[in-house]
Motif scaffolding. Structure first.
Motif, PDB file in Angstrom:
ATOM      1  N   GLU A   9      -3.567 104.282  69.466  1.00 40.98           N
ATOM      2  CA  GLU A   9      -3.794 105.171  70.602  1.00 40.98           C
ATOM      3  C   GLU A   9      -5.279 105.272  70.921  1.00 40.98           C
ATOM      4  OE1 GLU A   9      -1.823 109.281  72.210  1.00 40.98           O
ATOM      5  OE2 GLU A   9      -2.252 109.129  70.068  1.00 40.98           O
ATOM      6  N   THR A  10      -6.090 105.129  69.892  1.00 37.67           N
ATOM      7  CA  THR A  10      -7.545 105.238  70.087  1.00 37.67           C
ATOM      8  C   THR A  10      -8.276 104.063  69.439  1.00 37.67           C
ATOM      9  OG1 THR A  10      -7.714 106.602  68.068  1.00 37.67           O
ATOM     10  CG2 THR A  10      -7.473 107.761  70.180  1.00 37.67           C
ATOM     11  N   HIS A  15     -12.684  96.939  67.101  1.00 37.07           N
ATOM     12  CA  HIS A  15     -11.525  96.493  66.329  1.00 37.07           C
ATOM     13  C   HIS A  15     -10.692  95.492  67.128  1.00 37.07           C
ATOM     14  CE1 HIS A  15     -11.454 100.171  63.379  1.00 37.07           C
ATOM     15  NE2 HIS A  15     -12.661  99.647  63.551  1.00 37.07           N
ATOM     16  N   ARG A  16     -10.587  95.714  68.437  1.00 37.24           N
ATOM     17  CA  ARG A  16      -9.859  94.775  69.286  1.00 37.24           C
ATOM     18  C   ARG A  16     -10.584  93.435  69.331  1.00 37.24           C
ATOM     19  NH1 ARG A  16      -8.226  97.183  74.926  1.00 37.24           N
ATOM     20  NH2 ARG A  16      -6.803  95.403  74.803  1.00 37.24           N
ATOM     21  N   SER A  17     -11.898  93.488  69.367  1.00 32.74           N
ATOM     22  CA  SER A  17     -12.696  92.259  69.356  1.00 32.74           C
ATOM     23  C   SER A  17     -12.533  91.535  68.030  1.00 32.74           C
ATOM     24  CB  SER A  17     -14.179  92.589  69.588  1.00 32.74           C
ATOM     25  OG  SER A  17     -14.376  93.211  70.840  1.00 32.74           O
ATOM     26  N   LEU A  18     -12.414  92.305  66.958  1.00 28.13           N
ATOM     27  CA  LEU A  18     -12.235  91.708  65.630  1.00 28.13           C
ATOM     28  C   LEU A  18     -10.902  90.975  65.538  1.00 28.13           C
ATOM     29  CD1 LEU A  18     -13.423  91.391  62.805  1.00 28.13           C
ATOM     30  CD2 LEU A  18     -12.273  93.520  62.145  1.00 28.13           C
ATOM     31  N   ILE A  19      -9.867  91.533  66.163  1.00 27.53           N
ATOM     32  CA  ILE A  19      -8.557  90.873  66.180  1.00 27.53           C
ATOM     33  C   ILE A  19      -8.666  89.539  66.898  1.00 27.53           C
ATOM     34  CG2 ILE A  19      -6.193  90.996  67.072  1.00 27.53           C
ATOM     35  CD1 ILE A  19      -6.357  94.048  66.691  1.00 27.53           C
ATOM     36  N   LEU A  68      -4.303 100.568  83.216  1.00 31.15           N
ATOM     37  CA  LEU A  68      -3.300 100.651  82.146  1.00 31.15           C
ATOM     38  C   LEU A  68      -3.236 102.062  81.583  1.00 31.15           C
ATOM     39  CD1 LEU A  68      -3.617  97.424  79.931  1.00 31.15           C
ATOM     40  CD2 LEU A  68      -1.777  98.036  81.488  1.00 31.15           C
ATOM     41  N   LEU A  69      -4.401 102.633  81.330  1.00 31.01           N
ATOM     42  CA  LEU A  69      -4.467 103.976  80.751  1.00 31.01           C
ATOM     43  C   LEU A  69      -3.845 105.002  81.691  1.00 31.01           C
ATOM     44  CD1 LEU A  69      -5.417 105.856  78.519  1.00 31.01           C
ATOM     45  CD2 LEU A  69      -7.652 105.966  79.643  1.00 31.01           C
ATOM     46  N   VAL A 166       1.501 102.147  72.379  1.00 30.88           N
ATOM     47  CA  VAL A 166       2.431 101.016  72.358  1.00 30.88           C
ATOM     48  C   VAL A 166       1.861  99.852  73.154  1.00 30.88           C
ATOM     49  CG1 VAL A 166       4.738 100.229  73.044  1.00 30.88           C
ATOM     50  CG2 VAL A 166       4.448 102.475  72.007  1.00 30.88           C
ATOM     51  N   VAL A 167       1.170 100.150  74.251  1.00 28.38           N
ATOM     52  CA  VAL A 167       0.535  99.101  75.057  1.00 28.38           C
ATOM     53  C   VAL A 167      -0.517  98.362  74.237  1.00 28.38           C
ATOM     54  CG1 VAL A 167      -0.850  98.602  77.114  1.00 28.38           C
ATOM     55  CG2 VAL A 167       0.943 100.350  77.213  1.00 28.38           C
ATOM     56  N   MET A 168      -1.343  99.110  73.522  1.00 25.50           N
ATOM     57  CA  MET A 168      -2.389  98.496  72.710  1.00 25.50           C
ATOM     58  C   MET A 168      -1.802  97.685  71.557  1.00 25.50           C
ATOM     59  SD  MET A 168      -5.353  99.204  74.044  1.00 25.50           S
ATOM     60  CE  MET A 168      -4.520  98.972  75.622  1.00 25.50           C
ATOM     61  N   LEU A 169      -0.722  98.198  70.974  1.00 24.39           N
ATOM     62  CA  LEU A 169      -0.044  97.473  69.898  1.00 24.39           C
ATOM     63  C   LEU A 169       0.547  96.173  70.441  1.00 24.39           C
ATOM     64  CD1 LEU A 169       1.089  97.183  67.031  1.00 24.39           C
ATOM     65  CD2 LEU A 169       3.026  98.622  67.735  1.00 24.39           C
TER      66      LEU A 169
END
Length: 275
Positions: A9-10, A15-19, A68-69, A166-169
């Motif tokens: 959710e936050t 972290h997204r860049s790391l993925i 999206l948000l 859920v969108v971020m997941l």
């Protein structure tokens, strides 16, 4: 499960860049250890246009992320969308169904439409004209396609009723799976087959990158393979017979040139030169 949802959710941008970077790095190294095809190429030179398009995709998604948000917040506040209209269910099932249906709208449906509508196919063509498919090919999307894909994802968020967690997941899972199923890795055929009953495996997706129809118009899925099986777009082809590229755009030199790739959606079909 609540901890996982709270995290996504936050989820920090870092972290997204790391993925993203971690996935590319991991599968890049794995390709060197267990390659499916022993490409005779300069991997860094090959990856340049692909990584450029990865960068443009990141920028476009970042600039449009507020949509999206806003949409995810609205469907939650108004209890709107498919998963919000279902009877009360365990959190894990709610999350799974959210990711499951987002995969349909954001990946399968978007991909299917791009192959069936000629102007969209000319945009998507940039992804298919890679003659050395590897993990960097995963995000080789023309900027126009990045916008098209975003619109389909946004439509999915609205119709599914997915909260932002859920969108971020979903986006994180989608990113890792597309890097996985594009990776030039050779895993045991039996294992790949077993995986393909649930997720889109490398061998399954490589069929989609074969240069000839009807294989090009098959296996549109990204995370879950069920969509192709349900809608009759699943096909198999022995991985040793796969030839990458598109027969109507056969010039590998042109298809490796960033400037030419940026212009590719605005060009007409070419007759094959290798026949």
């Amino acid at each position: 499960m609540e901890t996982l949802i709270n995290y996504f959710e936050t989820i920090p941008s870092a972290h997204r860049s790391l993925i993203l970077v971690g996935g590319i790095t991991f599968f890049w190294l794995l390709e060197g250890a267990i390659p499916l095809f022993n490409f005779k190429y300069n991997k860094w030179k090959h990856s340049f246009p692909n990584l450029f398009f990865t960068g443009t995709t990141i920028v476009i998604n970042f600039l449009l992320a507020f949509l999206l948000l806003k949409t995810a917040d609205w469907v939650q506040e108004n209890n709107f969308g498919l998963i919000n209209s279902l009877p009360k269910m365990p959190l894990w099932l709610y999350v799974f169904l959210g990711v499951f249906f987002l995969d349909f709208f954001g990946a399968y449906l978007a991909h299917f439409v791009e192959h069936k509508v000629k102007p969209l196919w000319m945009v998507h063509l940039v992804h298919h004209t890679d003659h050395k498919v590897d993990t960097t090919t995963a995000n080789r999307h023309h900027p126009i396609e990045s916008i098209i894909r975003f619109i389909f994802t946004l439509l999915g968020v609205f119709l599914v009723g997915a909260p932002i967690a859920v969108v971020m997941l979903y986006q994180s899972c989608s990113l890792v799976l597309t890097q996985f199923n594009h990776a030039n890795i050779k895993i045991p055929k039996k294992l790949d087959k077993i995986l393909s009953y649930v997720i889109v495996s490398p061998d399954m997706h490589k069929v989609h990158h074969h240069n000839l129809l009807p294989y090009t118009d098959s296996n549109y899925g990204n995370i879950f393979s069920i969509w192709d099986r349900v809608f009759g777009t699943y096909m198999e082809l022995d991985r040793e017979k796969i030839v990458y590229g598109v027969d109507t755009f056969p010039d590998e030199e042109i298809n490796s040139n960033l400037k030419e790739l940026l212009k590719q959606p605005f060009q007409g079909y070419r007759k094959p030169t290798n026949i």
